[in-house]
Design a protein around this motif. Structure first.
Motif, mmCIF file in Angstrom:
data_model
loop_
_atom_site.group_PDB
_atom_site.id
_atom_site.type_symbol
_atom_site.label_atom_id
_atom_site.label_comp_id
_atom_site.label_asym_id
_atom_site.label_seq_id
_atom_site.Cartn_x
_atom_site.Cartn_y
_atom_site.Cartn_z
ATOM 1 N N VAL A 95 -71.496 49.253 -10.347
ATOM 2 C CA VAL A 95 -70.983 48.907 -11.681
ATOM 3 C C VAL A 95 -70.399 47.506 -11.714
ATOM 4 C CG1 VAL A 95 -70.536 51.321 -12.229
ATOM 5 C CG2 VAL A 95 -68.721 49.926 -11.244
ATOM 6 N N ALA A 97 -71.909 44.915 -10.337
ATOM 7 C CA ALA A 97 -73.080 44.088 -10.616
ATOM 8 C C ALA A 97 -73.672 44.397 -11.986
ATOM 9 C CB ALA A 97 -74.131 44.286 -9.526
ATOM 10 N N TYR A 98 -73.726 45.657 -12.344
ATOM 11 C CA TYR A 98 -74.314 46.089 -13.620
ATOM 12 C C TYR A 98 -73.350 47.075 -14.282
ATOM 13 C CZ TYR A 98 -78.422 44.366 -11.120
ATOM 14 O OH TYR A 98 -79.296 43.598 -10.384
ATOM 15 N N TRP A 100 -73.076 48.347 -17.170
ATOM 16 C CA TRP A 100 -73.635 49.364 -18.056
ATOM 17 C C TRP A 100 -74.105 50.605 -17.304
ATOM 18 C CZ3 TRP A 100 -78.639 50.580 -16.898
ATOM 19 C CH2 TRP A 100 -79.389 49.633 -16.180
ATOM 20 N N THR A 101 -74.278 50.500 -15.979
ATOM 21 C CA THR A 101 -74.740 51.664 -15.211
ATOM 22 C C THR A 101 -73.675 52.749 -15.103
ATOM 23 O OG1 THR A 101 -74.068 50.560 -13.145
ATOM 24 C CG2 THR A 101 -76.364 50.320 -13.841
ATOM 25 N N TYR A 195 -74.887 50.856 -27.121
ATOM 26 C CA TYR A 195 -74.656 49.672 -26.292
ATOM 27 C C TYR A 195 -75.118 48.408 -27.016
ATOM 28 C CZ TYR A 195 -74.702 46.597 -22.212
ATOM 29 O OH TYR A 195 -74.483 45.565 -21.324
ATOM 30 N N SER A 199 -72.659 45.458 -28.068
ATOM 31 C CA SER A 199 -72.924 44.099 -27.572
ATOM 32 C C SER A 199 -72.980 43.103 -28.712
ATOM 33 C CB SER A 199 -74.250 44.082 -26.803
ATOM 34 O OG SER A 199 -74.220 44.968 -25.708
#
Length: 208
Positions: A95, A97-98, A100-101, A195, A199
């Motif tokens: 999470v 690094a990403y 949204w995961t 999402y 965003s």
């Protein structure tokens, strides 16, 4: 008991012993009181037959669902409470690094716990400690609905028992059931849309 009375007379206040604590009745208790009172009035004035009620499909399906969900929820809660540090360590790198995961973590935990509310209460503090922004968490919030994945929820079991046409079924391999495809489509589409909207508000308008 005598000690408590003596303390009260002496003016000593001890929480839960000599102190009278008045708290409002919670909504779930009020609902139970109203339902039980209504059932009692039906039996007295409408000549309802309790034996006939518990012999019906609704009661039997409901009791099967209660036993199923209680066992699964208890097991899942025990597992989650014991392995929360390991889960946090496992999720940290991904999470970071990403972010949204975290949606995948929400979904998996929802499958285990069988409650959207419990997922929010247990996972949001963990997500905040991992440094995930609020707008991301808000956008992926639909992913907390994952308890359709394993058909053990009361409404799923009851629906299968109610459907006399035989079109609502739990397959031979458990996961090939009638709720899988609609549930996955709903969660994936809602999470992506949420999402995307979050965003848009964040980057375009600088909100939250």
């Amino acid at each position: 008991m005598e000690t408590a009375k003596q303390l009260a007379k002496a003016g000593v206040v001890l929480a839960g012993i000599t102190e009278v604590v008045c708290k409002p009745i919670t909504m779930n208790v009020v609902i139970q009181i109203v339902m039980i009172s209504a059932a009692a009035l039906m039996i007295v004035f409408c000549k309802a037959k309790p034996k006939a009620a518990i012999g019906g499909a609704v009661w039997q399906s409901g009791m099967v669902a209660v036993v199923a969900i209680y066992g699964i929820a208890w097991m899942a809660n025990t597992y989650f409470d014991n392995y929360k540090p390991e889960m946090q360590a496992m999720l940290t790198d991904l999470v970071t690094a990403y972010p949204w995961t975290i949606a995948f973590a929400f979904f998996v935990v929802s499958v285990l716990i069988n409650s959207q509310g419990a997922v929010v209460v247990s996972m949001l503090p963990l997500a905040y400690t991992l440094g995930i922004d609020g707008w991301i968490l808000l956008g992926v919030m639909p992913s907390v609905y994952g308890y359709f994945f394993i058909p053990n929820y009361p409404s799923d079991i009851a629906t299968v028992n109610f459907d006399r046409s035989g079109t609502t079924v739990i397959g031979k391999y458990l996961l090939n059931h009638s709720f899988m495809l609609p549930g996955l489509v709903h969660v994936v589409v809602a999470t992506i849309a949420g999402y995307g909207i979050s965003s848009l508000y964040h980057f375009a308008f600088g909100l939250y």
